[in-house]
Design an enzyme around this catalytic site. Structure first.
Site, PDB file in Angstrom:
ATOM      1  CB  SER A   1      -0.489  -0.277   1.155  1.00 33.84           C
ATOM      2  OG  SER A   1      -1.888   0.952   0.947  1.00 33.84           O
TER       3      SER A   1
ATOM      4  CG  ASP B   1      -4.293  -1.778   0.706  1.00 36.34           C
ATOM      5  OD1 ASP B   1      -3.183  -2.872   1.769  1.00 36.34           O
ATOM      6  OD2 ASP B   1      -4.053  -0.294   0.601  1.00 36.34           O
TER       7      ASP B   1
END
Length: 265
Positions: free
Chosen positions: A44, A156
Site C-alpha cells: 500500500s 490492498d
C-alpha cells in the site's frame, strides 16, 4: 552452517495511507546514518515510498512530488459497483514520477505485495509493470476499485499482510520493518460511515501485522501519528518528521545495542 542469503539488509514498509510519508522520513534518516537497504518490500503506502526509492528517487525528491498533491488529484468518483473511487490520476502520477516501467528495472530490488481477491491469498511481484502493481497494492477495498492484472482482481496487500516481512524474510540477513499503523487506542470513534470503514480496515491491518513484526530483526513504529486519518494529506511534513525521528532513534539505539559487548550478570 547456515545458507548464505542473497541480501544483507532488507526493508519492509507497511501500509497506512497518508501516514506513509513517515516511510520517506525514515528513508531519509537511514540515508543519513549510511544504512542502505539491499531489497525493499512494500504494501500500500509502503509500496509507493518503496517503489520511488527503489527507482532511484531521493527521499526529499519524493516529498517534493507530493507536497502540493491532494487526494482528489489521484482519484475520481466512480459508480459504486466495486469501489467508490477510480485511481486513473494516480496511475498517471506514478508513470510520470517513477521513471521506470518495470519492477525489475529498479536500481534497488523491489517487491510489491497485494491481495489476490479471486484466489484469496497474498501475492508478491518482483517483476512486471510497476505502476499498475503499486496501484493494486494500494487499492483499499470498497474505497477503491480492485485492479485487474492478467485477468485477476487485486486489492490492498494490507488486507492479509500490512507489513510485508513475509515476502523477504528468507532473502536477507537482517530485516528492518517500518510500521506506520501501530496499534493504539488514542482516537475516538466518531460514528460516521467513513470512520466505520477506516477504523474497521485499520484494526484488521494492525492486527495482521503482528506476526510479520515478529519476523523482523528491528521494528520501527511511528506511534506519534497513529491516530491520524489515513486520507489526511494536509500534514505531510509532520508525518515525515515523525518517521525520521522514529527511525533515527530506533536505528541508533539498535546499533549501540549491537556494538555493546555482552555483560556478565
Amino acid at each position: 552452517m547456515s545458507e548464505k542469503k542473497p541480501y544483507k539488509i532488507g526493508l519492509a514498509l507497511s501500509g497506512g495511507g497518508a501516514r506513509g510519508f513517515a516511510h520517506v522520513g525514515a528513508l531519509y534518516a537511514m540515508d543519513e546514518l549510511g544504512i542502505k537497504p539491499d531489497i525493499i518490500a512494500g504494501v500500500s503506502a509502503g509500496s509507493i515510498a518503496g517503489s520511488m526509492y527503489s527507482a532511484g528517487l531521493k527521499p526529499l525528491e519524493i516529498m517534493k512530488l507530493f507536497m502540493k498533491a491532494k487526494f482528489t488529484d489521484f482519484c475520481e468518483i466512480s459508480v459504486p459497483k466495486d469501489g467508490f473511487f477510480r485511481m486513473n490520476g494516480f496511475r498517471s502520477f506514478l508513470t510520470k514520477s517513477l521513471g521506470v516501467e518495470l519492477i525489475e528495472q529498479c536500481s534497488t530490488p523491489l517487491v510489491v505485495c497485494a491481495t489476490d481477491l479471486d484466489n484469496c491469498c497474498p501475492v508478491q511481484w518482483r517483476e512486471g509493470a510497476i505502476a499498475e502493481r503499486v496501484m493494486a497494492s494500494c487499492s483499499i477495498p470498497i474505497v477503491f476499485q480492485p485492479v485487474k492484472i492478467d485477468g485477476l482482481n487485486y486489492v490492498d496487500g494490507g488486507v492479509l499482510h500490512n507489513l510485508p516481512a513475509w515476502a523477504i524474510r528468507d532473502d536477507c540477513d537482517y530485516l528492518i520493518g517500518i510500521n506506520c499503523s501501530p496499534m493504539v487506542k488514542k482516537n475516538t470513534y466518531k460514528g460516521t460511515l467513513l470512520d466505520v470503514a477506516q477504523r474497521s480496515y485499520m484494526l484488521m491491518a494492525k492486527t495482521n501485522a503482528i506476526a510479520d513484526m515478529h519476523l523482523c530483526d528491528l521494528v520501527i513504529e511511528t506511534k506519534s501519528i497513529a491516530d491520524m486519518h489515513v486520507f489526511n494529506m494536509h500534514q505531510k511534513e509532520l508525518v515525515f518528521r515523525s518517521g525520521y525521528k522514529a527511525a533515527r532513534d530506533a536505528i541508533k539505539l539498535s546499533l549501540i545495542h549491537i556494538s555493546e559487548p555482552t555483560r556478565p550478570y
